[in-house]
Every structure is written in C-alpha cells, then in structure tokens.
Design a protein around this motif. Structure first.
Motif, mmCIF file in Angstrom:
data_model
loop_
_atom_site.group_PDB
_atom_site.id
_atom_site.type_symbol
_atom_site.label_atom_id
_atom_site.label_comp_id
_atom_site.label_asym_id
_atom_site.label_seq_id
_atom_site.Cartn_x
_atom_site.Cartn_y
_atom_site.Cartn_z
ATOM 1 N N UNK A 50 18.706 33.305 12.305
ATOM 2 C CA UNK A 50 19.490 32.684 13.359
ATOM 3 C C UNK A 50 18.805 31.453 13.950
ATOM 4 N N UNK A 51 19.410 30.254 13.814
ATOM 5 C CA UNK A 51 18.813 29.056 14.396
ATOM 6 C C UNK A 51 18.759 29.132 15.922
ATOM 7 N N UNK A 52 19.719 29.861 16.491
ATOM 8 C CA UNK A 52 19.722 29.970 17.954
ATOM 9 C C UNK A 52 18.482 30.718 18.411
ATOM 10 N N UNK A 53 18.113 31.753 17.697
ATOM 11 C CA UNK A 53 16.930 32.524 18.080
ATOM 12 C C UNK A 53 15.656 31.686 17.940
ATOM 13 N N UNK A 54 15.589 30.867 16.874
ATOM 14 C CA UNK A 54 14.379 30.053 16.669
ATOM 15 C C UNK A 54 14.173 29.069 17.801
ATOM 16 N N UNK A 55 15.269 28.438 18.225
ATOM 17 C CA UNK A 55 15.163 27.482 19.320
ATOM 18 C C UNK A 55 14.689 28.168 20.585
ATOM 19 N N UNK A 56 15.168 29.388 20.779
ATOM 20 C CA UNK A 56 14.763 30.149 21.960
ATOM 21 C C UNK A 56 13.257 30.332 21.966
ATOM 22 N N UNK A 57 12.695 30.567 20.798
ATOM 23 C CA UNK A 57 11.244 30.770 20.728
ATOM 24 C C UNK A 57 10.499 29.497 21.117
ATOM 25 N N UNK A 58 10.976 28.338 20.602
ATOM 26 C CA UNK A 58 10.356 27.054 20.958
ATOM 27 C C UNK A 58 10.458 26.827 22.461
ATOM 28 N N UNK A 59 11.638 27.113 22.980
ATOM 29 C CA UNK A 59 11.866 26.910 24.413
ATOM 30 C C UNK A 59 10.943 27.791 25.235
ATOM 31 N N UNK A 60 10.739 29.011 24.748
ATOM 32 C CA UNK A 60 9.847 29.931 25.460
ATOM 33 C C UNK A 60 8.441 29.385 25.476
ATOM 34 N N UNK A 61 8.028 28.878 24.296
ATOM 35 C CA UNK A 61 6.664 28.337 24.213
ATOM 36 C C UNK A 61 6.486 27.169 25.177
ATOM 37 N N UNK A 62 7.564 26.356 25.341
ATOM 38 C CA UNK A 62 7.475 25.197 26.238
ATOM 39 C C UNK A 62 7.920 25.538 27.646
ATOM 40 N N UNK A 63 8.242 26.790 27.858
ATOM 41 C CA UNK A 63 8.719 27.209 29.173
ATOM 42 C C UNK A 63 9.954 26.436 29.632
ATOM 43 N N UNK A 64 10.838 26.150 28.696
ATOM 44 C CA UNK A 64 12.014 25.337 29.023
ATOM 45 C C UNK A 64 13.099 26.178 29.674
ATOM 46 N N UNK A 65 13.934 25.520 30.461
ATOM 47 C CA UNK A 65 15.075 26.209 31.066
ATOM 48 C C UNK A 65 16.099 26.454 29.964
ATOM 49 N N UNK A 66 16.502 27.703 29.845
ATOM 50 C CA UNK A 66 17.304 28.085 28.689
ATOM 51 C C UNK A 66 18.806 27.970 28.929
ATOM 52 N N UNK A 67 19.378 26.858 28.445
ATOM 53 C CA UNK A 67 20.841 26.743 28.468
ATOM 54 C C UNK A 67 21.363 26.909 27.047
ATOM 55 N N UNK A 68 20.551 27.583 26.218
ATOM 56 C CA UNK A 68 20.924 27.761 24.816
ATOM 57 C C UNK A 68 21.578 29.131 24.599
ATOM 58 N N UNK A 69 20.802 30.188 24.791
ATOM 59 C CA UNK A 69 21.358 31.509 24.497
ATOM 60 C C UNK A 69 22.405 31.923 25.513
ATOM 61 N N UNK A 70 23.441 32.537 24.994
ATOM 62 C CA UNK A 70 24.581 32.879 25.832
ATOM 63 C C UNK A 70 24.416 34.174 26.580
ATOM 64 N N UNK A 71 23.434 34.231 27.467
ATOM 65 C CA UNK A 71 23.394 35.389 28.355
ATOM 66 C C UNK A 71 23.011 34.947 29.761
ATOM 67 N N UNK A 72 23.488 35.669 30.772
ATOM 68 C CA UNK A 72 23.249 35.278 32.158
ATOM 69 C C UNK A 72 21.777 35.468 32.538
ATOM 70 N N UNK A 73 21.342 34.648 33.507
ATOM 71 C CA UNK A 73 20.017 34.892 34.079
ATOM 72 C C UNK A 73 20.147 35.422 35.499
ATOM 73 N N UNK A 74 21.369 35.803 35.879
ATOM 74 C CA UNK A 74 21.565 36.446 37.189
ATOM 75 C C UNK A 74 21.777 37.938 36.934
ATOM 76 N N UNK A 75 21.584 38.764 37.964
ATOM 77 C CA UNK A 75 21.630 40.210 37.735
ATOM 78 C C UNK A 75 23.019 40.717 37.360
ATOM 79 N N UNK A 76 23.012 41.822 36.636
ATOM 80 C CA UNK A 76 24.259 42.504 36.320
ATOM 81 C C UNK A 76 24.817 43.139 37.602
ATOM 82 N N UNK A 77 26.118 43.405 37.631
ATOM 83 C CA UNK A 77 26.730 43.975 38.835
ATOM 84 C C UNK A 77 26.076 45.304 39.216
ATOM 85 N N UNK A 78 25.811 45.465 40.503
ATOM 86 C CA UNK A 78 25.039 46.620 40.955
ATOM 87 C C UNK A 78 25.764 47.942 40.688
#
Lengths: 476, 414
Positions: free
Chosen positions: B26-54
């Motif tokens: 998956x190219x999307x997963x590879x980019x995520x790894x690069x972004x993690x290494x650079x500590x980049x803000x992730x607007x790539x992977x399609x998941x929320x960074x806010x909490x799930x409903x309580x």
C-alpha cells in the motif's frame, strides 16, 4: 412420514427429519441446523402455479436418505434450480466455483442442537469462563486512551515487539518485529493470509488428518491440491513411511498443528526432525499452527522453526484466544522470514487490512504476563483434563491419551451406535451432553466414525455435571 | 542474527503465489511511515484524530467487562441494519439471511469478491479508485477493468461504461460517496449503472462506508434501490467512518440470501468471527439517535469548508467541491512544475504536512487501446487531503502552510 413444504419464496424450507422433528433447512447453507444435499433430481418444469412437484433423492449430512418433494436446490454450490416466486433463473451460478467444495460447519449444527436440548456443551473449543482481568484492563485503557483508529497494518509496534520477545523466550529464536512478525485477526486469518499469499492454485499441500476443519476449507479456497496423511489411534504417531512416499519436490507446503486439535497429540522432536529433513531435502515450506502451545502438558512443545535450516522456510502461527481465554478478540500472528512475510502481509492487507487496535493493546499486556500465569493455566487445565478423562473412563468410553490442547478423543463404540454423528446427536438429545463427531476432521469420514471429541475448556462444575449426566443415563 | 539462518532470498521469493507477486504494498501506508519519521501532520490516512463518541466507547468497555469476549455472532447487528436500511433507503431485507457480519468493510468486500469472482471474471471499477479493490480482485483471479470518470467534475460517461462491459463481466464495483474525489454519484449516473447491470446481467458490489457523510443536504442513494438491483447488489459498509472507530474492525455485507450465505462462508474461513466486544458495542452505535448523524454531517461540512478555503487560498485548483466522504481531491496549480509525488515529498519535508499523491488512485487497463500519455497527464496533478481531523490539527496545517507563502500568498515549496 416425510414431507417438504416451501416456507418462503426465498427458498427456505422445512423438512421432517427421521425423528419427526422440524428442521429449518436453508437452501444455501450457512446457519442451517441440518441441510439437504440434493444428489439426483428428476426432470422438472417450472409450474404454472402452485408448488413445484418434483421427486428428489436427498441425503442428510449424516447419510440418511429421504425422499422429498419441493424445491430443487443444489446445496453444495448454492445453485438455485428453481424456487417459487422467481420469474427467471436469475440467481443460478452466481456463487463462485471455489465454494463448491465447501461443507457447512458441523459446529453450528451441533451448537443449535445443544441449545435446543439444553445440553451441556463440551463441543466447541470455547471457554465458558473469561480471560484474565489484567488483559481486559489493558484493552479498556486503550479504548479510553483513544486507540480506536487504524493501527499499523501488520501490527501495533508494541505488540510486534512483545510477540518477538515471547518467541525468543519460547524458542530461543531472535526475530525482527517489523519484518518478521505480522499481526492478524486470529490464527484463522494468519492461515488464510499465509495460504492466499504463498499458495498457487494446483500447488500440492500435505495435511495431517484429523485436521481442524478450516485448514481444508482455506486450502480449497486457494485451489490447492491437498494430500492428507492420517494419524491413527492409539498414539496418533506420524506414519513416517507414508509421509516419505507422499512428499516430493512437487510438494509446495506441509501444514502442521501442534499441539494438535482434535487428538491432543504433541509432535515429538523425532517426528519434527524427520519432517524437517524431508522438507529441506525437497524444498518444502512449513506452515505451523501453534495456538495451543501454552497447553502442552505432558511433554515439551517444540516449534519446528527452531530446528536447523527450518526458520527460512517456516511460517509459525499463534494467537491470543486459547492461552488467554479470549477467543472472541481475534488477535493472532504469523512469524516468518522476510520473503515469506511479504507474501502473507500482502494478502492480509487486502483481506483484512488490520486487526482491532485496542485488543492488540490488550494482547501486549497478555504476552508480557509473568511465568506464573502460564504455570497456573497449565495446572488448571491439567486438573480439568483429569476430571474429564477419569469421568469418561468411568462412564465406559475408551479414552485416548491427550498430551496437550483442551481436547480429548474418545471411542464411543462401547455404546453400540453406528457412527460418531449418530452418537453425538443421541448424546445431545437423550443424555444432554454435546460433543463433536470427529469424522468432520477427516477427508474420509469413515476414518473418524468411532471417535468423538470432548473439550475441557469449561469450569470444573460444568465438566463434573456433564460426567454425572452421562453416568446416569449412558449405558453400554 | 542466527548463523544457521542462511536466507536464499531469490529462491524464497519464488515461493510467493502468482497473485501475491502481482500485488504491490500500500503506497498510502508507506507515505504514513515517512510522515511519521518527519513528524508531519497527517492529512493522508483516512482516519480521525479526534476521539470516538463516548457512548460507543463506553459500550465497548462494558462489553469487555461483561465477558463478551468469546467467539460470537451478534444477530442484533443484523436486526439494526435491517431497520436502518429500511429507514434510509426503503429496502426490505431479512436480518436472518441477508446480512454477513465481517471484520470491517475491507473483509466484507474481500469476502464478497471471493464469494462471487472466479478466475478470468472481469470486474469493472471506476477510476480513480481506492487501491484495495483492484488488489482484492486480482487476488481472486479476477481481471480489473477500469472505466475513467472524467475530470474536472468526475462525471460518468455512459458510453465509456457500456463499452467496457463484455460477456466476461461479472460485477461492477461502486464506491459512493467516493474516495478519493468526494463525489456522490448522481441519480442519473446510478440509473446508468443500474441499467447496465440489469441488461448485461452483472452483479454490483458497493462500498458505502461514507454513507452518512454527505454535504449540502445531499442524500446518499444506494444502488440497490433501483429497479431490478436489490437482487443483484451486495452492499458493504462498516462502523469505521460513521462512528470514528476505524480500528475496531466491524463491518457487514448485505445481499440476497444465497450470496450473503456464500459471503458468510468465506468470512468463516478467513477470520471466523469479528471482534466480539466490538460487535456488542456496534449495537449501541447502530442505535444512535438522528441527532448523532446530523452533528456528524454538520461538523464534517465545516471541516470541509475550512479546508477548501485554506487550500484554494494558497493556490490549489479546486474545481470540484466534495459532496461526501472526508476527502478533498485538489489539483496542483497549472504553473506548478512538480508531479504529485514530488509535491507531496516536498510538502512533508518543507511544510511538515502529508497528503496522498493522486496517481496511486489512477489505473490503466493492461489491454487498453486508449492509453495515451497526453490525455492521462491529469493523473499526476491531484493530491488527496483528508479533513477528518480536529480543528486544532487543521489550524496547525494552516499555520505551517502560512510560513511558506510567496509574495502573492501562494504556496512555494521550492
């Protein structure tokens, strides 16, 4: 008296079984309590109105034959031949051919029968007690900490590390958590991903019978050419000569389950050494299912990957479910060298993508459990095994020694029934105890017809109660 | 490393199945790894960074504590789905036979493909498309056939679709609301697809994971509601996007009984059971009141609007406003000399923000006569931004981009 009535236009129908009870038989399988395998149909034509009148010979799964009228449904391929209400044969042949060899699981049938008759279930390998608090707490904390989104596809990094640590402790092998460990949705998915990623249609794969029924189904789905080698009572030893004559340079892989479901056998060092040398000589891959590795009672569990020359050709699979009584969490893993890992990871990505994040976090805590946890677990199960085995012997079964897992095979023939399925149904209905007929674990059901499988992953009271019921009512 | 382990890599690579060899990771997963290494803000992977409903998290915690931890199939999910599908689409389904619970939509889709596609069967996909569909079809031995949607509005040209159907076509895959463009297929387009399915006797397999995330009062219409379609459509969806629990892996397939049964059979072989405590929590999720869905829509719409304003403001070409999903498919400005991949790499390294280069979503048919480099140039000009992120995250992106603007207020990454 036998009668078939059409119940609904979408092909459900009721049939009288041979003991005058209604069974819901669903034409396309899945959740049926019993089913009809239509083997022969006479000529038919869509009726102008009313019921389809057609005589078919139908076999019940256990070999009984009845004659029935009604719908013509090819159960095994899901091919609808006719059903009232459709104006065309629209739904014919929609189901893929790879499902042709699929047989519905016996577990569903027996479970429903057990519920119906309020039988004590010593059937399915599912504990009736729960997992340890410290593992559940870790998962709960993960949910609260917001670990609810996609984790890394091949595993939460901490879990891959914990798996590698555990594997080193157990086998001495050092593996790379990021390149040699893949987290999967249970061992079931590890097997599916391994087979789909590494096996081509037509590849030859060796399987030992009796086998856990999903191996056969998964290999069939991948189009493998399966060769089965039977392990026979009383000690279920590997027939070395038969293995030697069946393994060749044409063999792609061999699948081993140790400790073994349903026999409780643990493959010995000698057997594994022999298998290893045959695999090296013929360049064969090994897929091992070691989910019961923590339930090895009478002898040491050995991972074939730890034998010389074997790591590079072995996929070692395991899971959380059995060691930690959390079968519904579906956290498993596959350990393999990078070039095999790559293939199974690809398949895993496309069939599942990733495994539940919070439950993986719970698994980290589980795998770091102190040695005392595993000592207690074994002690507990050894006690349960003793209750069951002594109990079964006193009732009159011939019980085969089980060195591991939480299963025991017993010979039911002292009770005079014609085969294991008949016996199990009788045991459920009349005695109120459910067990699994072991013929389902063989390609040739005849090989298992004398054997039934009892599970002792239940609390002691339950096992004792089941033995009491059998003592009271089961007579030779 | 253990010296006994001599790895004969090439020989061992030959051990991969033919299907696996055709797949790439998956190219999307590879980019995520690069972004993690650079500590980049992730607007790539399609998941929320806010909490799930309580209320849903509590349900899961409660399930674990109440010992819902062994193998199970929670039939209640099927009942709730039948109710929701009736309310949302007017479709009548039988919860006892027409629903297969799965580990996420990913597995529902994979099981649907394995249940229906034989080697050699052709499967139509609309391009651009989420990368997993093609991989799955290939693994089952099917042949993916890509029908391009026409930029800039990603409209479906009926003649392109009809030209692509042959006697070997077994199924058409429809993802609406659409990843990566955010398109919601129009009634006319759905009619065209439905007509093609019925007249050529194909199946339809839909991915409707973004069904509750639509904007500007658009309603998601399920393909199965068109005449003749319910009996030939497999609807797949999940909890993940609707309830912000992408890591729980609970999804489903809804199909006519015979097909649902086949899907269930595959599911049993592949994973046997979806995670038990989360199936239990799904009951609570699926009982959420209408207000939950209204709030979901409203909040995502405001994130969409913020993101469009931000990116258009720094020079991206946004000719198509997403009507659903939480993705924005933005085009590079005409005078930008970089390709999408080059641009995203710079975005990670210079701006500390990651998005997905669009080319991974475009595919060419192996046997196509129509491939011409010039007309496909647009395939390297799009970037997918995910805006399923908290306000704090989106503001941080604005701030980071703000530091890299030229005198005309446009993003300059060179």
């Amino acid at each position: 008296m036998r009668r078939v009535e059409q119940h609904k236009w979408d092909c459900k129908f009721f049939m009288f079984g041979n003991w005058n009870e209604w069974y819901l038989a669903q034409g396309y399988g899945g959740n049926a309590t019993s089913f009809v395998q239509v083997r022969q149909q006479r000529q038919w034509q869509p009726p102008q109105r009313g019921w389809l009148k057609c005589n078919v010979d139908a076999d019940f799964h256990n070999g009984e034959t009845i004659t029935s009228r009604g719908l013509c449904i090819r159960y095994d391929t899901g091919q609808l031949i006719y059903a009232r209400g459709f104006s065309s044969l629209l739904l014919c042949n929609l189901v893929a051919k790879r499902l042709e060899k699929f047989r519905p699981t016996i577990f569903t049938q027996m479970s429903m029968l057990a519920i119906k008759h309020e039988a004590i279930s010593l059937g399915q390998g599912c504990p009736n007690f729960d997992g340890p608090e410290f593992v559940k707490e870790a998962a709960i904390q993960a949910i609260r900490d917001g670990k609810n989104q996609y984790p890394r596809g091949y595993g939460v990094p901490d879990l891959n590390v914990a798996i590698a640590e555990r594997f080193k402790k157990d086998t001495g092998l050092i593996v790379d958590p990021d390149n040699e460990v893949t987290v999967t949705t249970g061992c079931t998915e590890a097997i599916a991903a391994t087979v789909l990623g590494l096996i081509n249609p037509g590849d030859e794969v060796i399987l030992f019978a009796p086998f856990y029924d999903s191996y056969n189904a998964t290999l069939s789905m991948a189009g493998a050419n399966i060769k089965s080698i039977t392990l026979c009572p009383p000690d279920f030893a590997v027939p070395i000569e038969e293995l030697k004559s069946n393994i060749s340079k044409n063999t792609r892989a061999i699948l081993i389950n140790t400790p073994h479901n349903p026999t409780g056998k643990i493959f010995t060092r000698e057997e594994l050494n022999t298998i290893a040398s045959l695999c090296i000589e013929n360049d064969v891959l090994v897929f091992t299912d070691e989910v019961y590795d923590k339930l090895a009672f009478d002898m040491e569990h050995i991972s074939i990957a730890s034998l010389p020359g074997m790591f590079e050709r072995t996929v070692t699979m395991n899971s959380l479910g059995k060691s930690f009584s959390l079968t519904g969490w579906k956290v498993g893993w596959a350990i393999a060298p990078p070039h095999l890992t790559w293939g199974l990871r690809l398949a895993h990505t496309f069939i599942n993508f990733s495994t539940a994040n919070p439950l993986q976090c719970g698994a980290v805590a589980a795998l770091r459990a102190p040695d005392s946890y595993f000592v207690e677990l074994k002690k507990d199960y050894i006690a349960k095994r003793a209750i069951l085995v002594e109990g079964l012997k006193s009732v009159g079964f011939k019980v085969f020694p089980s060195n591991g897992t939480f299963f025991v095979l017993a010979d039911h023939t002292p009770f005079g029934m014609e085969n294991d399925v008949v016996f199990c149904k009788y045991l459920t209905k009349e005695i109120g105890v459910a067990a699994i007929p072991s013929s389902v674990f063989y390609f040739n059901p005849e090989e298992g017809k004398n054997l039934v499988r009892f599970a002792f992953c239940k609390d002691e009271e339950t096992i004792k109660a089941a033995i009491e019921r059998m003592k009271k009512k089961l007579k030779k | 490393m253990n010296s006994d382990r001599v790895i004969r890599k090439e020989e061992m690579e030959g051990k991969l199945s033919r299907a696996a060899k055709k797949l790439t990771s998956s190219p999307i997963q590879e980019l995520s790894h690069l972004a993690q290494r650079c500590n980049a803000i992730n607007l790539a992977e399609g998941f929320p960074d806010f909490p799930a409903p309580i209320h849903i998290k509590n349900a899961a915690v409660s399930a674990i504590n109440s010992d819902f931890n062994q193998y199970r199939h929670v039939q209640g999910i099927c009942q709730h789905l039948a109710k929701m599908v009736k309310e949302m689409h007017g479709l009548d389904i039988d919860p006892l036979t027409d629903v297969a619970i799965s580990c996420g939509q990913t597995e529902a889709f994979a099981a649907s493909i394995f249940a229906t596609i034989d080697p050699g069967d052709e499967v139509i996909l609309f391009d651009p498309s989420y990368e997993t569909y093609q991989g799955c079809v290939t693994m089952a031995g099917g042949v993916p056939i890509h029908v391009p949607l026409d930029p800039p509005l990603w409209s479906l040209d009926p003649s392109k679709l009809l030209r692509s159907i042959t006697e070997r076509t077994k199924a058409i895959i429809l993802n609406s609301p659409h990843n990566p463009t955010g398109k919601v297929f129009t009634k006319d387009e759905l009619e065209t697809i439905a007509g093609a399915c019925c007249s050529r006797n194909c199946l339809a397999i839909t991915d409707e994971v973004y069904e509750h995330i639509t904007y500007d009062n658009q309603k998601h219409i399920s393909l199965a509601t068109f005449p003749g379609m319910q009996e030939r459509t497999i609807i797949t969806s999940s909890l993940s996007k609707t309830f912000s629990v992408t890591g729980w892996r609970v999804g489903w397939a809804i199909a006519p009984a015979s097909i649902a049964s086949a899907i269930r059979n595959i599911h049993i072989i592949v994973t046997d059971s979806a995670p038990a405590p989360f199936q239990e929590a799904a009951l609570t999720a699926l009982r959420s009141p209408p207000e939950y869905f209204e709030t979901l829509r409203r909040e995502y719409q405001s994130k969409r609007d913020y993101t469009i304003k931000l990116l258009a403001g720094v020079g991206f070409k946004i000719q198509f406003i997403p009507q659903g999903s939480f993705f924005l498919f933005a085009e590079l400005p005409d005078d930008c000399p970089l390709s999408d991949v080059e641009f995203v790499k710079k975005l990670i390294l210079k701006a500390g923000v990651v998005a997905v280069p669009g080319q991974g979503f475009f595919h060419t048919n192996l046997s196509s006569d129509e491939v011409s480099n010039a007309s496909c140039n647009y395939q390297k000009r799009y970037i997918r931004f995910a805006f399923c992120k908290s306000e704090a995250t989106l503001s941080a992106v604005s701030e980071k981009l703000g530091k890299l603007l030229d005198t005309e207020g446009r993003l300059a990454l060179h």
